[in-house]
Write an enzyme that holds these catalytic residues in place. Structure first.
Site, PDB file in Angstrom:
ATOM      1  N   SER A  67      -3.080   3.073   6.417  1.00 37.36           N
ATOM      2  CA  SER A  67      -1.971   2.118   6.501  1.00 37.36           C
ATOM      3  C   SER A  67      -2.284   1.031   7.529  1.00 37.36           C
ATOM      4  O   SER A  67      -3.043   1.240   8.480  1.00 37.36           O
ATOM      5  CB  SER A  67      -0.681   2.828   6.891  1.00 37.36           C
ATOM      6  OG  SER A  67      -0.390   3.851   5.971  1.00 37.36           O
TER       7      SER A  67
HETATM    8  N1  SAM Z   1      -1.510   8.652   7.339  1.00 39.03           N
HETATM    9  C1  SAM Z   1      -2.695   8.116   6.733  1.00 39.03           C
HETATM   10  C2  SAM Z   1      -3.642   7.505   7.711  1.00 39.03           C
HETATM   11  O1  SAM Z   1      -3.337   7.477   8.910  1.00 39.03           O
HETATM   12  O2  SAM Z   1      -4.715   7.087   7.268  1.00 39.03           O
HETATM   13  C3  SAM Z   1      -2.421   7.129   5.604  1.00 39.03           C
HETATM   14  C4  SAM Z   1      -1.881   7.804   4.461  1.00 39.03           C
HETATM   15  S1  SAM Z   1      -2.174   7.106   2.897  1.00 39.03           S
HETATM   16  C5  SAM Z   1      -1.150   5.674   2.936  1.00 39.03           C
HETATM   17  C6  SAM Z   1      -1.218   8.311   1.983  1.00 39.03           C
HETATM   18  C7  SAM Z   1      -1.892   9.657   1.883  1.00 39.03           C
HETATM   19  O3  SAM Z   1      -0.949  10.577   1.337  1.00 39.03           O
HETATM   20  C8  SAM Z   1      -3.105   9.675   0.936  1.00 39.03           C
HETATM   21  O4  SAM Z   1      -4.219  10.177   1.612  1.00 39.03           O
HETATM   22  C9  SAM Z   1      -2.662  10.600  -0.177  1.00 39.03           C
HETATM   23  O5  SAM Z   1      -3.718  11.342  -0.754  1.00 39.03           O
HETATM   24  C10 SAM Z   1      -1.669  11.494   0.554  1.00 39.03           C
HETATM   25  N2  SAM Z   1      -0.713  12.200  -0.309  1.00 39.03           N
HETATM   26  C11 SAM Z   1      -0.011  11.752  -1.372  1.00 39.03           C
HETATM   27  N3  SAM Z   1       0.776  12.719  -1.857  1.00 39.03           N
HETATM   28  C12 SAM Z   1       0.577  13.823  -1.073  1.00 39.03           C
HETATM   29  C13 SAM Z   1       1.095  15.147  -1.049  1.00 39.03           C
HETATM   30  N4  SAM Z   1       2.007  15.590  -1.938  1.00 39.03           N
HETATM   31  N5  SAM Z   1       0.663  16.001  -0.107  1.00 39.03           N
HETATM   32  C14 SAM Z   1      -0.256  15.608   0.818  1.00 39.03           C
HETATM   33  N6  SAM Z   1      -0.797  14.372   0.849  1.00 39.03           N
HETATM   34  C15 SAM Z   1      -0.377  13.478  -0.078  1.00 39.03           C
END
Ligand code: SAM
Length: 219
Positions: A67
């Protein structure tokens, strides 16, 4: 010890990033200190590190993104103002940067990622940095009940509604920060538990990748 040129360059760029966050209205000193200290470029592939301090989201592979710094700072500020310490569950480890910021601020951090490749890469960075962040592979919409309740839950992907399993794992007076909305855009939402009551407030608009899981969006 003599500081390496790259370290100096990245430290100057972190300082500029923090100044920009300040101009955008982020003023919590604990948040700004963490952004100054945590080496964001280490959460990028070596060939992309020049982009690490730009204020934009960036691809991290597997169709996911780290993000934008402002977004991470905004969510972290919302959390710290309502929950200054304690055990936090992050859903969506991604690069691991948000988890590292929370760890630096003294929270006890539990984080879940659904994509094995991203879990592996983030755990390598945590180990290089010597961070004791608890990680798990799985569907974060179901939470991590073994360690519940959590004083804070931070969901870093866009959800249609707050997952009920996560609400159940929120401590009394705990707070959940979660982007809620459709696939194109979401409102940052704060859900607070007090006694048996849940209160919900909506804030600014953002655009996150989807939260995919049993209590989120379908594949
Ligand atoms: N917090 C992260 C960082 O600091 O880089 C950015 C997150 S990215 C915008 C969103 C993340 O949520 C992705 O890596 C995606 O694979 C994960 N994601 C989506 N649905 C999910 C779920 N049900 N459980 C765990 N992770 C999930």
């Amino acid at each position: 010890m003599v500081e390496k040129r790259d370290d100096r360059v990245y430290r100057d760029r972190r300082q500029e990033m923090v100044e920009q966050l300040r101009r955008y209205g982020i003023n919590n000193s604990r948040v700004l200190e963490a952004f100054l200290a945590v080496e964001r470029h280490l959460f990028f592939d070596p060939e992309s590190r020049d982009y690490a301090y730009d204020d934009c989201a960036f691809p991290i592979g597997c169709g996911q993104t780290i993000s934008q710094p402002f977004t991470v700072a905004y969510m972290t500020s919302m959390l710290v103002e309502r929950c200054p310490a304690g055990k936090i569950l992050e859903v969506g480890t991604g690069s691991g940067y948000q988890a590292a910021i929370l760890d630096y601020m003294g929270y006890s951090v539990y984080t879940i990622e659904r994509i094995p490749e991203l879990l592996k890469r983030s755990s390598e960075v945590f180990s290089v940095l010597g961070l004791k962040i608890h990680q798990r592979l799985g569907d974060g919409t179901l939470g991590w009940s073994d360690h519940a309740p959590y004083k804070g839950i931070i969901v870093t992907a866009g959800a249609p509604e707050p997952p009920s399993s996560l609400l159940e794992q929120l401590a009394d007076n705990g707070v959940m920060i979660i982007p809620i909305g459709g696939s194109v855009g979401q409102r940052m939402t704060v859900v607070t538990r007090s006694g048996g009551r849940l209160e919900r407030e909506s804030f600014h608009a953002f655009a996150f990748v989807p939260l995919i899981g049993r209590e989120g969006w379908g594949e």
